[in-house]
Scaffold this motif. Structure first.
Motif, PDB file in Angstrom:
ATOM      1  N   PHE A 193       0.746  -1.567  -0.007  1.00 50.96           N
ATOM      2  CA  PHE A 193      -0.420  -0.091   0.014  1.00 50.96           C
ATOM      3  C   PHE A 193       1.292   1.251   0.707  1.00 50.96           C
ATOM      4  CE2 PHE A 193      -2.390   3.658   2.165  1.00 50.96           C
ATOM      5  CZ  PHE A 193      -4.009   3.520   1.491  1.00 50.96           C
ATOM      6  N   VAL A 194       1.923   0.989   0.629  1.00 50.14           N
ATOM      7  CA  VAL A 194       2.465   2.672   1.032  1.00 50.14           C
ATOM      8  C   VAL A 194       3.279   2.719  -0.377  1.00 50.14           C
ATOM      9  CG1 VAL A 194       4.587   3.560   2.065  1.00 50.14           C
ATOM     10  CG2 VAL A 194       2.772   2.133   3.416  1.00 50.14           C
ATOM     11  N   HIS A 195       3.804   1.558  -1.011  1.00 52.24           N
ATOM     12  CA  HIS A 195       4.743   2.236  -2.289  1.00 52.24           C
ATOM     13  C   HIS A 195       3.399   2.205  -3.202  1.00 52.24           C
ATOM     14  CE1 HIS A 195       8.260  -1.023  -0.976  1.00 52.24           C
ATOM     15  NE2 HIS A 195       7.954  -0.599   0.075  1.00 52.24           N
ATOM     16  N   THR A 196       2.368   1.840  -3.620  1.00 53.10           N
ATOM     17  CA  THR A 196       1.510   2.009  -4.302  1.00 53.10           C
ATOM     18  C   THR A 196       1.476   3.589  -3.854  1.00 53.10           C
ATOM     19  OG1 THR A 196      -0.127   0.531  -4.408  1.00 53.10           O
ATOM     20  CG2 THR A 196      -0.618   2.358  -5.208  1.00 53.10           C
ATOM     21  N   LEU A 197       1.833   4.763  -2.674  1.00 58.34           N
ATOM     22  CA  LEU A 197       1.395   5.497  -3.179  1.00 58.34           C
ATOM     23  C   LEU A 197       2.907   6.680  -3.545  1.00 58.34           C
ATOM     24  CD1 LEU A 197      -0.399   6.460   0.462  1.00 58.34           C
ATOM     25  CD2 LEU A 197      -1.071   6.334  -2.436  1.00 58.34           C
ATOM     26  N   GLN A 198       3.792   5.830  -3.594  1.00 63.06           N
ATOM     27  CA  GLN A 198       5.632   6.441  -3.723  1.00 63.06           C
ATOM     28  C   GLN A 198       5.613   5.975  -5.711  1.00 63.06           C
ATOM     29  OE1 GLN A 198       7.964   4.244  -2.030  1.00 63.06           O
ATOM     30  NE2 GLN A 198      10.055   5.055  -2.127  1.00 63.06           N
ATOM     31  N   THR A 199       5.065   5.040  -5.785  1.00 61.22           N
ATOM     32  CA  THR A 199       5.661   4.510  -7.098  1.00 61.22           C
ATOM     33  C   THR A 199       4.254   5.865  -8.633  1.00 61.22           C
ATOM     34  OG1 THR A 199       3.740   3.074  -7.389  1.00 61.22           O
ATOM     35  CG2 THR A 199       6.457   3.057  -6.871  1.00 61.22           C
ATOM     36  N   PHE A 200       2.983   6.343  -7.981  1.00 62.74           N
ATOM     37  CA  PHE A 200       2.345   7.159  -8.699  1.00 62.74           C
ATOM     38  C   PHE A 200       3.049   8.052  -9.123  1.00 62.74           C
ATOM     39  CE2 PHE A 200      -0.481  11.029  -9.400  1.00 62.74           C
ATOM     40  CZ  PHE A 200      -1.530   9.747  -9.887  1.00 62.74           C
ATOM     41  N   PHE A 201       4.481   8.820  -8.168  1.00 65.92           N
ATOM     42  CA  PHE A 201       4.874  10.049  -8.452  1.00 65.92           C
ATOM     43  C   PHE A 201       5.919   9.833  -9.097  1.00 65.92           C
ATOM     44  CE2 PHE A 201       2.189  10.795  -4.488  1.00 65.92           C
ATOM     45  CZ  PHE A 201       1.425  11.871  -5.551  1.00 65.92           C
ATOM     46  N   TYR A 202       6.504   9.059  -9.136  1.00 62.19           N
ATOM     47  CA  TYR A 202       7.055   8.434 -10.726  1.00 62.19           C
ATOM     48  C   TYR A 202       6.729   9.040 -11.619  1.00 62.19           C
ATOM     49  CZ  TYR A 202      10.204   4.795  -7.113  1.00 62.19           C
ATOM     50  OH  TYR A 202      10.698   4.578  -5.575  1.00 62.19           O
ATOM     51  N   PRO A 203       7.732   9.691 -12.303  1.00 59.38           N
ATOM     52  CA  PRO A 203       7.286  10.838 -13.804  1.00 59.38           C
ATOM     53  C   PRO A 203       6.707  10.044 -14.305  1.00 59.38           C
ATOM     54  CG  PRO A 203       9.703  10.439 -13.751  1.00 59.38           C
ATOM     55  CD  PRO A 203       9.603  10.037 -12.282  1.00 59.38           C
TER      56      PRO A 203
END
Length: 536
Positions: free
Chosen positions: A306-316
């Motif tokens: 769940f944490v990584h979902t929010l994190q990877t969303f902002f990878y360009p």
């Protein structure tokens, strides 16, 4: 052992990425017939779970009348087979006038199709982490039962509020189609097969949706609209049983090297994978495969997903693919929701019972997706990989160009034909719908493959971005589309989607040029506890 990790080709030989283990319970060691039977069952179930979105979108005039003041005289919606909206009148505005300022506004009735899109997006935030925590199989089976129960409730609903609640529950169960099914497929097939497998899923879903969609107007007129839900629930129940029988648990933990195609066991000359070792591992059995729940519970992995979902969303690069998918699905939903009123109006004057045939344009699109964005896209990616020695995810950016351009052309055709039906025939209108649908289905399958190839070690969290955020953004772009068309017309409304798609086309070369550098700069979490990766 190969010297070059991630090398898809060594000469003419295709290397297996990920590398199977010597365990017979490894999903990559399933017999070919069992792999494709499992994928096929997911296709069938996913189609029934998602069918209501496109089919009921085309049938929304039925519910506008059902919940208008004349809806007090059931079955009032059957008057659609006898009336045609006049020419040179905005068809959406004419439908809105049926409310006589006493019924719900048209945008609220259209929530029957748009609200489930939001619920699908929200449900994906939880389904993938749950699948990582408890296993893929129990989450698919439970979500299937939720979708079926929602369809049964919708069939028995007697008010708009109840109907909306049922559609929301149905959509929560159907959320598995968006990210969990591609996630499961990535567990079962190799890198060089993913375009074909994932496009096959969406292609077969399109075929089944068309078949049910053609029958839907006849069912509504000759029986009632409630039976559309009951038939969907019955079919989904049958396919749920097929999934129960043929889809085993696919959660399996590999080393980081195995995710890159390097075996943990020495391979003899001529071997492409380690042989099955029954002295170290228990054999695969049907008894084990049919267990609805199996394997350990990994709460930490699920929370980290769940944490990584929010994190990877902002990878360009992930952000771009998510927004592109949002634009294509929004254009498809907007067209699907608003296509039928114009076909019913003069001068086209389609009989209501023929509305299902509009989905033939979606059928042709689904076939094209499998042939072009599946087989051809895999062929192109593998050909370039053969020359480079490895298959880079950025190759998929090239595959995104044709469907995005075709979708843009579709919005133009749909908009001009919708505004000037006397000048442009209904074939132009439906060609536009078909182009838009192809753009969505193709960018969806290619985008999923791109994300899987960028971050194979955390495929689930990365896929959630496509399944969740794109649905939430798409909802914001379509929930009021009926009111937009009533006020601005088709061309100006679809000009919004033209502008979005045109902007994304300009960014695709940037992804191709800079994507590799972005992947190196943002490689994902160093503590890979979220998906399938274990330490050496």
């Amino acid at each position: 052992m190969r010297k070059d990790r991630n090398a898809l080709y060594e000469g003419d030989k295709v290397n297996l990425i990920p590398m199977p283990t010597d365990d017979p319970n490894d999903p990559l060691n399933l017999p070919a017939w069992r792999t494709w039977a499992a994928i096929g069952s997911l296709c069938l179930f996913g189609a029934m779970a998602a069918a209501a979105e496109l089919i009921l979108g085309a049938m929304l005039p039925v519910f506008v009348i059902q919940y208008s003041p004349i809806g007090k005289y059931p079955p009032s919606y059957k008057i659609l087979q006898y009336i045609h909206l006049p020419e040179n009148v905005n068809s959406l505005r004419a439908l809105e006038d049926l409310n006589q300022n006493a019924g719900p506004p048209i945008w609220r009735t259209f929530l029957l199709s748009s609200l489930p899109v939001l619920m699908i997006g929200l449900s994906n935030f939880f389904f993938v982490p749950l699948a990582i925590t408890f296993g893929r199989r129990p989450v698919v089976l439970v979500s299937g039962l939720i979708a079926i129960s929602g369809a049964v409730w919708a069939g028995h609903s007697t008010s708009l509020n109840s109907h909306l609640g049922a559609r929301s529950i149905q959509a929560i169960g159907a959320g598995t189609v968006e990210s969990l099914i591609p996630f499961i497929i990535s567990d079962m097939v190799f890198l060089h097969q993913r375009n074909k497998a994932i496009s096959l899923v969406f292609g077969i879903q399109g075929l089944l949706i068309v078949i049910l969609g053609i029958a839907t107007p006849w069912i509504i007129i000759r029986v009632n609209w409630n039976w559309v839900y009951f038939i969907t629930a019955i079919a989904a129940g049958v396919f749920w049983i097929v999934v129960f029988l043929f889809m085993p648990e696919t959660r399996y933990y590999r080393t980081d090297n195995e995710m890159k195609g390097v075996s943990r066991h020495p391979l003899l000359p001529g071997q492409s994978r380690p042989p099955i070792d029954l002295t170290e591992h228990a054999p695969r059995t049907w008894k084990r495969d049919l267990m609805p729940w199996g394997g350990p519970v990994h709460v930490k992995r699920g929370l980290m997903a769940f944490v990584h979902t929010l994190q990877t969303f902002f990878y360009p690069h992930i952000f771009f693919v998510t927004l592109l998918n949002s634009a294509t699905i929004a254009a498809t939903l907007a067209a699907g929701y608003t296509v039928s009123p114009q076909l019913l109006a003069e001068p086209w004057s389609w009989p209501f019972e023929h509305l299902g045939f509009l989905l033939f344009s979606v059928l042709i699109s689904a076939i094209a997706v499998f042939l072009i964005s599946g087989l051809l896209a895999d062929g192109l990616a593998n050909l370039i990989a053969k020359r480079r020695g490895r298959r880079d995810p950025e190759i998929q950016a090239l595959n995104l160009i044709p469907p995005t351009v075709i979708s843009l052309i579709g919005t133009v055709l749909f908009g001009i034909a919708g505004d000037e039906p006397g000048k442009y025939g209904w074939p132009t209108f439906l060609v536009g719908l078909g182009f838009i649908s192809y753009g969505f289905l193709a960018t969806n399958s290619i985008g999923v493959v791109y994300v899987l190839e960028c971050y194979p070690h955390m495929a689930g969290p990365a896929l959630v971005n496509i399944g969740s955020f794109r649905s939430i953004i798409a909802f914001l772009l379509v929930f009021d589309v009926a009111e937009w068309i009533a006020r601005m017309g088709y061309l100006r409304t679809f000009g919004i989607y033209m502008g979005l798609l045109g902007g994304f086309i300009l960014f695709i070369p940037i992804i191709f040029m800079f994507g590799e550098g972005w992947r190196k700069r943002w490689p994902g979490p160093t503590e890979r506890v979220d998906v399938n990766v274990v330490k050496e």
